[in-house]
Design a protein around this motif. Sequence first.
Motif, mmCIF file in Angstrom:
data_model
loop_
_atom_site.group_PDB
_atom_site.id
_atom_site.type_symbol
_atom_site.label_atom_id
_atom_site.label_comp_id
_atom_site.label_asym_id
_atom_site.label_seq_id
_atom_site.Cartn_x
_atom_site.Cartn_y
_atom_site.Cartn_z
ATOM 1 N N GLU A 20 -5.879 -16.561 1.621
ATOM 2 C CA GLU A 20 -5.287 -15.752 0.550
ATOM 3 C C GLU A 20 -3.793 -15.632 0.827
ATOM 4 O OE1 GLU A 20 -4.990 -11.137 -0.855
ATOM 5 O OE2 GLU A 20 -6.995 -11.846 -0.275
ATOM 6 N N ALA A 21 -2.971 -15.892 -0.189
ATOM 7 C CA ALA A 21 -1.524 -15.830 0.010
ATOM 8 C C ALA A 21 -0.813 -15.798 -1.331
ATOM 9 C CB ALA A 21 -1.047 -17.039 0.820
ATOM 10 N N ALA A 22 0.500 -15.536 -1.267
ATOM 11 C CA ALA A 22 1.351 -15.623 -2.446
ATOM 12 C C ALA A 22 1.583 -17.089 -2.785
ATOM 13 C CB ALA A 22 2.684 -14.926 -2.184
ATOM 14 N N VAL A 23 1.867 -17.344 -4.055
ATOM 15 C CA VAL A 23 2.020 -18.724 -4.514
ATOM 16 C C VAL A 23 3.466 -19.025 -4.892
ATOM 17 C CG1 VAL A 23 -0.331 -18.634 -5.425
ATOM 18 C CG2 VAL A 23 1.584 -18.291 -6.972
ATOM 19 N N HIS A 24 3.781 -20.318 -4.790
ATOM 20 C CA HIS A 24 5.023 -20.823 -5.379
ATOM 21 C C HIS A 24 4.618 -21.841 -6.434
ATOM 22 C CE1 HIS A 24 9.346 -21.643 -5.551
ATOM 23 N NE2 HIS A 24 8.958 -22.855 -5.894
ATOM 24 N N VAL A 25 5.105 -21.660 -7.644
ATOM 25 C CA VAL A 25 4.662 -22.458 -8.785
ATOM 26 C C VAL A 25 5.692 -23.517 -9.149
ATOM 27 C CG1 VAL A 25 4.077 -22.390 -11.241
ATOM 28 C CG2 VAL A 25 3.283 -20.572 -9.722
ATOM 29 N N PHE A 26 5.201 -24.729 -9.370
ATOM 30 C CA PHE A 26 5.990 -25.800 -9.982
ATOM 31 C C PHE A 26 5.420 -26.003 -11.385
ATOM 32 C CE2 PHE A 26 6.130 -26.717 -5.398
ATOM 33 C CZ PHE A 26 7.501 -26.697 -5.197
ATOM 34 N N GLU A 27 6.244 -25.828 -12.387
ATOM 35 C CA GLU A 27 5.777 -25.875 -13.770
ATOM 36 C C GLU A 27 5.457 -27.291 -14.241
ATOM 37 O OE1 GLU A 27 5.036 -23.399 -15.715
ATOM 38 O OE2 GLU A 27 5.689 -21.788 -14.367
ATOM 39 N N SER A 28 5.985 -28.293 -13.554
ATOM 40 C CA SER A 28 5.766 -29.684 -13.949
ATOM 41 C C SER A 28 6.036 -30.572 -12.749
ATOM 42 C CB SER A 28 6.695 -30.086 -15.099
ATOM 43 O OG SER A 28 8.051 -30.082 -14.639
ATOM 44 N N ILE A 29 5.667 -31.840 -12.869
ATOM 45 C CA ILE A 29 5.946 -32.783 -11.790
ATOM 46 C C ILE A 29 7.452 -32.957 -11.606
ATOM 47 C CG2 ILE A 29 5.861 -34.848 -13.258
ATOM 48 C CD1 ILE A 29 4.502 -34.500 -9.639
ATOM 49 N N GLU A 30 8.187 -32.861 -12.709
ATOM 50 C CA GLU A 30 9.649 -32.971 -12.602
ATOM 51 C C GLU A 30 10.228 -31.789 -11.837
ATOM 52 O OE1 GLU A 30 8.171 -35.584 -15.652
ATOM 53 O OE2 GLU A 30 7.943 -33.402 -15.479
ATOM 54 N N ASP A 31 9.685 -30.600 -12.086
ATOM 55 C CA ASP A 31 10.104 -29.405 -11.355
ATOM 56 C C ASP A 31 9.833 -29.584 -9.862
ATOM 57 O OD1 ASP A 31 10.781 -26.816 -10.586
ATOM 58 O OD2 ASP A 31 8.978 -25.892 -11.425
ATOM 59 N N LEU A 32 8.670 -30.105 -9.530
ATOM 60 C CA LEU A 32 8.334 -30.319 -8.122
ATOM 61 C C LEU A 32 9.302 -31.300 -7.472
ATOM 62 C CD1 LEU A 32 4.911 -30.709 -6.469
ATOM 63 C CD2 LEU A 32 6.590 -32.510 -6.132
ATOM 64 N N LYS A 33 9.522 -32.440 -8.106
ATOM 65 C CA LYS A 33 10.380 -33.461 -7.509
ATOM 66 C C LYS A 33 11.817 -32.967 -7.343
ATOM 67 C CE LYS A 33 7.710 -37.490 -8.971
ATOM 68 N NZ LYS A 33 7.665 -38.723 -9.799
ATOM 69 N N ALA A 34 12.265 -32.137 -8.277
ATOM 70 C CA ALA A 34 13.642 -31.642 -8.213
ATOM 71 C C ALA A 34 13.833 -30.589 -7.136
ATOM 72 C CB ALA A 34 14.055 -31.085 -9.582
ATOM 73 N N ASN A 35 12.748 -29.913 -6.739
ATOM 74 C CA ASN A 35 12.921 -28.731 -5.885
ATOM 75 C C ASN A 35 12.167 -28.759 -4.557
ATOM 76 O OD1 ASN A 35 14.566 -26.767 -7.595
ATOM 77 N ND2 ASN A 35 12.953 -27.363 -9.039
ATOM 78 N N ILE A 36 11.263 -29.718 -4.363
ATOM 79 C CA ILE A 36 10.428 -29.684 -3.164
ATOM 80 C C ILE A 36 11.247 -29.813 -1.881
ATOM 81 C CG2 ILE A 36 9.959 -32.175 -3.063
ATOM 82 C CD1 ILE A 36 7.369 -29.370 -2.485
ATOM 83 N N ASP A 37 12.402 -30.459 -1.930
ATOM 84 C CA ASP A 37 13.216 -30.653 -0.728
ATOM 85 C C ASP A 37 14.381 -29.678 -0.621
ATOM 86 O OD1 ASP A 37 11.637 -32.649 0.327
ATOM 87 O OD2 ASP A 37 12.782 -34.282 -0.582
ATOM 88 N N ARG A 38 14.413 -28.679 -1.487
ATOM 89 C CA ARG A 38 15.484 -27.677 -1.404
ATOM 90 C C ARG A 38 15.443 -26.956 -0.060
ATOM 91 N NH1 ARG A 38 14.373 -23.651 -5.958
ATOM 92 N NH2 ARG A 38 15.327 -22.299 -4.384
ATOM 93 N N PRO A 39 16.556 -26.874 0.658
ATOM 94 C CA PRO A 39 16.553 -26.185 1.957
ATOM 95 C C PRO A 39 16.313 -24.691 1.839
ATOM 96 C CG PRO A 39 18.789 -26.790 1.318
ATOM 97 C CD PRO A 39 17.864 -27.460 0.336
ATOM 98 N N ASP A 40 16.541 -24.143 0.632
ATOM 99 C CA ASP A 40 16.341 -22.703 0.448
ATOM 100 C C ASP A 40 15.072 -22.381 -0.332
ATOM 101 O OD1 ASP A 40 17.195 -23.798 -1.940
ATOM 102 O OD2 ASP A 40 18.470 -22.085 -2.485
ATOM 103 N N LEU A 41 14.127 -23.334 -0.417
ATOM 104 C CA LEU A 41 12.888 -23.079 -1.142
ATOM 105 C C LEU A 41 12.164 -21.918 -0.455
ATOM 106 C CD1 LEU A 41 11.365 -24.432 -3.578
ATOM 107 C CD2 LEU A 41 9.875 -25.476 -1.869
ATOM 108 N N PRO A 42 11.836 -20.853 -1.198
ATOM 109 C CA PRO A 42 11.275 -19.643 -0.588
ATOM 110 C C PRO A 42 9.782 -19.772 -0.303
ATOM 111 C CG PRO A 42 11.539 -19.302 -2.938
ATOM 112 C CD PRO A 42 12.095 -20.675 -2.651
ATOM 113 N N VAL A 43 9.417 -20.550 0.714
ATOM 114 C CA VAL A 43 8.021 -20.764 1.071
ATOM 115 C C VAL A 43 7.845 -20.609 2.571
ATOM 116 C CG1 VAL A 43 7.514 -22.305 -0.876
ATOM 117 C CG2 VAL A 43 8.415 -23.260 1.253
ATOM 118 N N THR A 44 6.616 -20.308 2.959
ATOM 119 C CA THR A 44 6.218 -20.290 4.366
ATOM 120 C C THR A 44 4.986 -21.158 4.516
ATOM 121 O OG1 THR A 44 4.658 -18.447 4.240
ATOM 122 C CG2 THR A 44 7.017 -17.890 4.483
ATOM 123 N N ALA A 45 4.520 -21.315 5.739
ATOM 124 C CA ALA A 45 3.322 -22.120 5.975
ATOM 125 C C ALA A 45 2.099 -21.524 5.291
ATOM 126 C CB ALA A 45 3.071 -22.245 7.472
#
Length: 569
Positions: free
Chosen positions: A399-424
């Motif tokens: 159980e955890a909080a989620v980070h949402v990508f609204e589309s595949i384009e959103d994912l590709k544009a942001n998955i490598d952002r150094p400031d992406l607010p995610v944890t393991a």
Amino acid sequence: MTKKRRSAAWYGKLDKDGFIHRSWMKNQGYPDHAFDGRPIIGICNTWSELTPCNSGLRDLAEGVKRGVWEAGGVPVEFPVMSLGETQMKPTAMLFRNLLAMDVEESIRAYGIDGVVLLGGCDKTTPGQLMGAASVDLPAIVVSSGPMLNGKWQGRDIGSGTDVWKFSEAVRAGEMTLQDFMNAESGMSRSKGVCMTMGTASTMSSLVEAMGMSLPTNAALPAVDSRRMALAHLTGKRIVEMVDEDLKPSDILTKEAFENAILANAAVGGSTNAVVHLLALAGRVGIDLSLQDFEIGSGVPLLVNCMPSGQYLMEDFCYAGGMPVVLKELSHLLRPARTVLGGDIAAYHDGAECWNRDVIRAFDAPLKPAAGLRVLRGNLAPDGAIVKPSAATEALLEHEAAVHVFESIEDLKANIDRPDLPVTADTILVLKGCGPRGYPGMPEVGNMPIPRVLVEQGVRDMVRISDARMSGTAFGTVILHVAPEAQAGGPLALVRTGDRIRVSAARGSLDLLVSDAELAARRAAWTPEAAHYTRGYAKMYVDTVLQADKGADLDFLVGKDTRLVTRESH
């Protein structure tokens, strides 16, 4: 009394129509006696240089022809659309149903009595089976066969599975780009399908477990001379099947589908088998539901092949292949008829295992209870699936909080952002990749681990989407969420910061948001505009069923066995 052959309506009449059908075929050198009433056998070939997995099928067709001639039939090879899994955009799955239509209409329109289906690449096998089952002439499968093991730096490497690992290693700075490029040349060393237990090898394994091919079809390497011998024997057998009037509907029973589900669990098979088996069941009128896949949930993992294990299909073949797996499952298998006419038990009669590290005994498995799990809850009212054998066990209850990508384009544009607010612990959610949304339900569900986490050593996390994933992929990936986001499923309403609870043990997948809040979000939601407005893609988007129904087109469910009686001349 011998049943009148279907081909007699084309080649048996002594009138103008018969003259036309026979004489045009004779321009290929057929003698008079080719049309004396012997069975005409179609060889439905998905050979294509744009489908590397199937590039050896022209040779196999010659083996089938030898067997057909030997048995007293006349072989006629014909092409259908070929689906190159690694080559097509936006996804080969978009065109599986188009291939099925091509196969169905080709079989129906031509004067053949039975058909040998030559396929292998992920979508070609189910597409061909769906089309053939819809006409219900005698049919049998010969698969392309897997490639030889990949080789690089003195070790075996597997198509797909090692690609994902190498790619992540490059992103983490653990592998040089030059080594990555060098591995490319050693990955695919022969013709054939992925040599991991990806979707192609999974489907050939399940075809064998369902009795729609001869034994040993699943694992013989594409370049092994024994596969050519198998093609020859298959050509001989299809003539006998025509004489026996042994059809797909006689073989593809509920029990056969249950055997496929059990086998899929034992081999660590692809999640894609779910949508393909559901679609095929719809064509033959079998009441198969997503919940039926739970019969495999307690089956142990017996085959130690990538992505769930360490070996490759060549090793699986040398260890004994599917006959050994079926023997280990014999106490679970349902009685079911096969293309040989008898019970599936004959497929493992006398089977011996030559390497117990590759194929484990039922009571000494690689992993216990490793079959696919079906998840349901307010996030997936019509179901979702997860593959425990390829997942991190600790993440299957999470159980955890989620980070949402609204589309595949959103994912590709942001998955490598150094400031992406995610944890393991974060759960990644991807929308818009279901049957309608992409369209075609692509293999993007195994989202990359965000770069910021890769650099910390994270190699797996919970990922949820309405997409599929490659059978060669791995990870704690929840797939096929139904209804999909584009169809207005609850997945469309998920927002970054929401919490999701996953429990594979309980079979649940829940969005921890109040009903009132979800109702407010739904009132404000509108679907994304359609990407395609013409041609087959529009027809697909307008008529495709959801993943829990196999993603077939709604008007293709069922079959039509009527003989075409109108002439074209």
